[in-house]
Design an enzyme around this catalytic site. Sequence first.
Site, short mmCIF file in Angstrom:
data_model
loop_
_atom_site.label_atom_id
_atom_site.label_comp_id
_atom_site.label_asym_id
_atom_site.label_seq_id
_atom_site.Cartn_x
_atom_site.Cartn_y
_atom_site.Cartn_z
N CYS A 2 26.26 23.45 42.59
CA CYS A 2 25.48 24.36 42.94
C CYS A 2 24.43 24.08 42.56
O CYS A 2 23.97 23.61 41.90
CB CYS A 2 26.42 25.87 42.03
SG CYS A 2 28.21 25.96 41.63
N ASN A 81 28.76 24.62 37.82
CA ASN A 81 29.86 23.27 37.33
C ASN A 81 28.99 22.69 36.20
O ASN A 81 28.08 22.41 36.85
CB ASN A 81 30.02 22.53 38.45
CG ASN A 81 31.29 22.00 38.38
OD1 ASN A 81 32.05 22.50 37.48
ND2 ASN A 81 31.80 20.58 38.81
#
EC number: 3.5.1.-
Length: 316
Positions: A2, A81
């Site tokens: 991300c 993440n």
Amino acid sequence: MCTGLRFTDDQGNLYFGRNLDVGQDYGEGVIITPRNYPLPYKFLDDTKTKKAVIGMGIVIDGYPSYFDCFNEDGLGIAGLNFPHFAKFSDGPIEGKVNLASYEIMLWVTQNFTKVSDVKDALKNVNLVNEAINSSFAVAPLHWIISDKDEAIIVEVSKQYGMRVFEDKLGVLTNSPDFNWHLTNLGNYTGLDPHDASAQSWNGQKVAPWGVGTGSLGLPGDSIPADRFVKAAYLNVNYPTVKGEKANVAKFFNILKSVAMIKGSVVNNQGSDEYTVYSACYSAATKTYYCNFENDFELKTYKLDDETMNVDKLITY
């Protein structure tokens, strides 16, 4: 996988959001949690929401599980993440504010208006390795938290425990840890947005072939380190623009430059890793902008008197 991003415009208004890059979509959608909505905790007393919240996520057993969210006061948080590094406590610790790791999103947006207050409160927080229910695993995340004045990164690892970093760049990606990414930027201090000029090499004229030599060497692949460098560089060098429409366009232009395109990355399970959605929240107008991999139409959702005071979750 991300990328998180934030900046303020020439009037000091905050724009904050992210790309969500995964190997599947989760049926996510925009969720508005109104004031006075039941808010259960694993280790704290249950309560009700005090501030309305908007963001992207999924609803699990009536609980709005956000990937990113923003309260009505303009404080936002996004979880990204953080594999191989994230390590939460095995259980609650007496004397601490004990939160299941997934609860930090709503805990932050419900209890604070300013990042400075979040920083102080985090000194007594213990994040516990506790899933929302037995059907879900604990996500190995770190977080970027922002208001209009500043941003911080929150990481919990086995090596260091909880660490909170000031994020002057307004960017976060994935593993390694934030401090590593800052150190890695030293490899790119020679980047320059201006096109190269002709030089003389021992009497031989050497000239660039044309425009486009500015920022030569800027990474373009999808590993977290290179997305961090590219997003940070573009965030610093993108010209100042005026007005919400232009700033939202600026935000999505930067996010799309580090988006993961289907077919460019295939994970070890044989699935495409791709940018499922991109989102930007404008704190000034309380507007959440987003679009999806399969639908580039820019969609808008707002916190207003009606949506903030309904008696149930609003899901889109």
